[in-house]
Structures are given as structure tokens and as C-alpha cells.
Scaffold this active site. Structure first.
Site, PDB file in Angstrom:
ATOM      1  N   ASP A 175     -41.246  17.412   7.152  1.00 30.30           N
ATOM      2  CA  ASP A 175     -42.050  17.830   6.004  1.00 30.30           C
ATOM      3  C   ASP A 175     -43.492  17.458   6.331  1.00 30.30           C
ATOM      4  O   ASP A 175     -43.750  16.756   7.319  1.00 30.30           O
ATOM      5  CB  ASP A 175     -41.584  17.089   4.736  1.00 30.30           C
ATOM      6  N   SER A 176     -44.419  17.896   5.483  1.00 27.31           N
ATOM      7  CA  SER A 176     -45.811  17.499   5.693  1.00 27.31           C
ATOM      8  C   SER A 176     -46.010  16.007   5.424  1.00 27.31           C
ATOM      9  O   SER A 176     -47.034  15.451   5.820  1.00 27.31           O
ATOM     10  CB  SER A 176     -46.725  18.301   4.764  1.00 27.31           C
TER      11      SER A 176
ATOM     12  N   TYR B 191     -50.016  20.713   3.582  1.00 26.25           N
ATOM     13  CA  TYR B 191     -49.817  22.041   4.165  1.00 26.25           C
ATOM     14  C   TYR B 191     -50.172  23.146   3.161  1.00 26.25           C
ATOM     15  O   TYR B 191     -50.499  24.263   3.543  1.00 26.25           O
ATOM     16  CB  TYR B 191     -48.348  22.233   4.551  1.00 26.25           C
ATOM     17  N   GLY B 192     -50.009  22.821   1.882  1.00 28.28           N
ATOM     18  CA  GLY B 192     -49.982  23.857   0.848  1.00 28.28           C
ATOM     19  C   GLY B 192     -51.233  24.694   0.727  1.00 28.28           C
ATOM     20  O   GLY B 192     -51.193  25.810   0.227  1.00 28.28           O
TER      21      GLY B 192
ATOM     22  N   CYS C 103     -39.486  21.322   3.698  1.00 28.25           N
ATOM     23  CA  CYS C 103     -40.809  21.597   3.136  1.00 28.25           C
ATOM     24  C   CYS C 103     -40.826  23.070   2.760  1.00 28.25           C
ATOM     25  O   CYS C 103     -40.600  23.931   3.616  1.00 28.25           O
ATOM     26  CB  CYS C 103     -41.871  21.314   4.200  1.00 28.25           C
ATOM     27  N   ASN C 104     -41.079  23.353   1.492  1.00 28.41           N
ATOM     28  CA  ASN C 104     -41.074  24.748   1.051  1.00 28.41           C
ATOM     29  C   ASN C 104     -42.183  25.553   1.706  1.00 28.41           C
ATOM     30  O   ASN C 104     -41.990  26.718   2.056  1.00 28.41           O
ATOM     31  CB  ASN C 104     -41.262  24.814  -0.459  1.00 28.41           C
TER      32      ASN C 104
ATOM     33  N   GLU D  84     -48.631  11.729  -2.693  1.00 28.88           N
ATOM     34  CA  GLU D  84     -48.987  11.036  -1.448  1.00 28.88           C
ATOM     35  C   GLU D  84     -49.836   9.791  -1.725  1.00 28.88           C
ATOM     36  O   GLU D  84     -49.898   8.890  -0.897  1.00 28.88           O
ATOM     37  CB  GLU D  84     -49.717  11.991  -0.491  1.00 28.88           C
TER      38      GLU D  84
ATOM     39  N   CYS E  26     -41.329  22.632  -4.341  1.00 20.53           N
ATOM     40  CA  CYS E  26     -42.075  21.830  -3.360  1.00 20.53           C
ATOM     41  C   CYS E  26     -41.319  20.523  -3.315  1.00 20.53           C
ATOM     42  O   CYS E  26     -41.010  19.950  -4.376  1.00 20.53           O
ATOM     43  CB  CYS E  26     -43.515  21.613  -3.817  1.00 20.53           C
ATOM     44  N   THR E  27     -41.007  20.060  -2.121  1.00 19.50           N
ATOM     45  CA  THR E  27     -40.129  18.886  -2.042  1.00 19.50           C
ATOM     46  C   THR E  27     -40.809  17.606  -2.532  1.00 19.50           C
ATOM     47  O   THR E  27     -40.150  16.594  -2.723  1.00 19.50           O
ATOM     48  CB  THR E  27     -39.598  18.709  -0.600  1.00 19.50           C
ATOM     49  N   HIS E  28     -42.123  17.653  -2.721  1.00 20.96           N
ATOM     50  CA  HIS E  28     -42.803  16.491  -3.318  1.00 20.96           C
ATOM     51  C   HIS E  28     -42.569  16.397  -4.830  1.00 20.96           C
ATOM     52  O   HIS E  28     -42.708  15.320  -5.405  1.00 20.96           O
ATOM     53  CB  HIS E  28     -44.316  16.596  -3.107  1.00 20.96           C
TER      54      HIS E  28
HETATM   55  N1  DGL Z   1     -43.421  19.154   0.492  1.00 27.64           N
HETATM   56  C1  DGL Z   1     -44.138  20.328   0.796  1.00 27.64           C
HETATM   57  C2  DGL Z   1     -43.563  21.574   0.218  1.00 27.64           C
HETATM   58  O1  DGL Z   1     -42.397  21.548  -0.116  1.00 27.64           O
HETATM   59  C3  DGL Z   1     -45.501  20.138   1.101  1.00 27.64           C
HETATM   60  C4  DGL Z   1     -46.641  20.326   0.471  1.00 27.64           C
HETATM   61  C5  DGL Z   1     -47.983  20.143   1.101  1.00 27.64           C
HETATM   62  O2  DGL Z   1     -48.101  19.477   2.128  1.00 27.64           O
HETATM   63  O3  DGL Z   1     -48.920  20.717   0.542  1.00 27.64           O
HETATM   64  O4  DGL Z   1     -44.194  22.580   0.098  1.00 27.64           O
END
Ligand code: DGL
Length: 275
Positions: free
Chosen positions: A16-17, A48-49, A80-81, A159, A191-193
């Protein structure tokens, strides 16, 4: 469904990011305690988003290949989505092991959860603008109406370990307005966060809305893929390794609080040294 030859020896590789994929790792560890797991959080390059799809695809490729080459992963989970939305298709074709994302499992869980057939998905700008959820929900053939909303800023709160309080609540009120106003009764945390913000999201959406996350459903998909390809570990207790491309002391400290005792320390993973 992945269907590639691989070896039963070797860990499940996940990335994941940053910390978000730990929600998926938790579900995988709980469902598959005999499996070894290697997790890389790309905190050196998160988020990443809001990055161009091409950059995220490159990061995903580097991480996935590292899991296979450097750690002998027998299967890779893009936890990570954002990365799964733009890289699953390509990585499934190029990697020599099965690759699973979180988008399709999440979409399946979402359409199962709704009663009024109005569903919502929230995610990063990258995920929502990729259209991956529109495609995944269409592919379920469920008769549902989808409302999506991007939630820039949510990942940064997680984060920073700021998962409650006025600031995040005010942002949530604003960003969740489209899905709340659409009257959805099931909302996918795409989003996994976001599961780490589920208390705030739940309060803003109201108690009648079911919050769905992709962790459990992805873990079931991993189990099925391992069984189908004859790669499931059947006995013993798995080992768990966690790596980060950023500050490993912070990764271990916050990661342990988010994931639990399996994350007792973190190792360094260096960007651009795995090709
Ligand atoms: N956990 C990520 C997702 O599911 C990451 C988001 C990110 O880094 O912006 O999209």
C-alpha cells in the site's frame, strides 16, 4: 480469478502507499494464520491518491516485482484502492504469480450490504476518477444506483495518526455530503486507510448507513485463490514482516497501534533499488 502456477512456499506479498493496507493485512492474518505475510508500506512516496495514474502504476510495478523477486511472494495483494484501480490489470498480466486487488472484493461486499439499492463509494481522487468502482459494480450486475465522492485529505489525517476530532469531522461533513444527500444505505470505504476513520464517517453518515470495507472480502478472495492454485499453507503459524520506504521507527510505532502485536518492528525498503 487468478490462475497461475506458483510455489506453495513463500509469503503472501502485500503493499500500500502506507498504513492503509494494514486493514487488509489484519484481515488476511486473522483468516489465514498459517500463512507468512510480507507487507510494504510505501510511506516514502505516499500519498498516491493525488498523483498521476502513470506514477502510481510505476510504483505499484516496482513494489509488486520486489515482493516476487526479493521476498519470493507466491501471491501479491494490491492492498491499495488507488494502485489497484490503475495497475491491477497490467500487473495480473505481467507477474508470474496471482495478483489480487481490493476493488472487486469491495464492490461485491457493497452490493450485498444494501437494502434500498442506493450505494456509495468514497475513495481518493485517483480511485474515484479512474472509474474502477463504476466498472466493478457494473460487473456485479446488481441493480443499484451508485454515488461516488472523492475525499482528499482523509489519508493524510490517518498517516498523521489524527483519526478523530473537530478538524477531521468538519472535513468529513463537507466531503461526505454528496453520498449522504443521495440517501445511500451502504457506503464502501474505497480506500484502505478509511476504516481507521470509521467512527467519524459513521457519525457523519448516521447509524442507518452500513459502512463496508474491503479487508474481509479481500482476505476471503486470497484464501480462495490459494486453495484454487494449491498454494495454501495448511499448518503451523505464519511469520509476518513489515517494511516501509519512509521512516521505519514511525512505521513501527503507528503501525503496531493500527495493526496489532504482529507488527513488532519495521524494516527499510529502499525506493528504486529493486529492478
Ligand atoms: N490506501 C490507499 C488507497 O486505498 C492510499 C491512498 C493514498 O496514498 O492516497 O487508495
Amino acid at each position: 480469478m487468478p490462475n497461475k502456477p506458483s510455489s506453495a512456499v513463500g509469503p503472501i506479498g502485500m503493499f500500500d502507499s502506507g498504513f492503509g493496507g494494514l486493514t487488509v493485512a489484519r484481515a488476511v492474518i486473522d483468516l489465514l494464520p498459517a500463512e507468512d505475510v510480507v507487507y510494504i508500506g510505501d510511506t516514502g512516496r505516499y500519498p498516491y491518491g493525488n498523483k498521476p495514474a502513470e506514477d502510481v502504476r510505476e510504483y505499484a510495478r516496482e513494489l509488486a516485482w520486489s515482493l516476487v523477486r526479493d521476498f519470493n511472494a507466491k501471491l501479491v495483494v494490491i492492498a491499495c484502492n488507488t494502485a489497484a484501480s490503475v495497475a491491477l490489470h497490467e500487473l495480473s498480466k505481467e507477474l508470474p504469480v496471482p495478483v489480487l486487488g481490493v476493488v472487486e472484493p469491495g464492490a461485491r461486499a457493497l452490493v450485498r450490504a444494501t437494502r434500498n439499492r442506493k450505494v456509495g463509494v468514497i475513495g481518493t481522487v485517483g480511485t474515484i476518477s479512474s472509474g474502477a468502482y463504476v466498472r466493478a459494480i457494473n460487473n456485479t450486475h446488481a441493480d443499484v444506483t451508485l454515488t461516488s465522492a472523492a475525499c482528499p485529505g482523509f489519508v493524510e489525517f490517518v498517516e498523521r495518526d489524527q483519526t478523530s476530532g473537530d478538524e477531521v469531522t468538519v472535513l468529513a461533513e463537507r466531503l461526505l455530503a454528496p453520498v449522504r444527500d443521495a440517501g445511500v444505505d451502504a457506503l464502501l470505504l474505497g480506500c484502505t486507510h478509511y476504516p481507521y476513520l470509521s467512527r467519524v464517517i459513521g457519525e457523519v453518515m448516521g447509524s442507518k448507513v452500513v459502512l463496508v470495507s474491503s479487508g474481509d472480502e479481500t482476505a476471503f478472495a486470497v484464501r480462495d485463490a490459494l486453495i484454487e492454485s494449491g498454494m495454501a499453507a495448511t499448518s503451523g503459524v505464519g511469520s509476518h514482516r513489515f517494511l516501509s520506504s519512509g521512516d521505519i521507527a514511525w512505521f513501527a510505532q503507528l503501525g503496531r497501534r493500527l495493526l496489532g502485536p504482529e507488527l513488532d518492528h519495521a524494516e527499510q525498503w529502499s525506493i528504486n533499488s529493486h529492478s
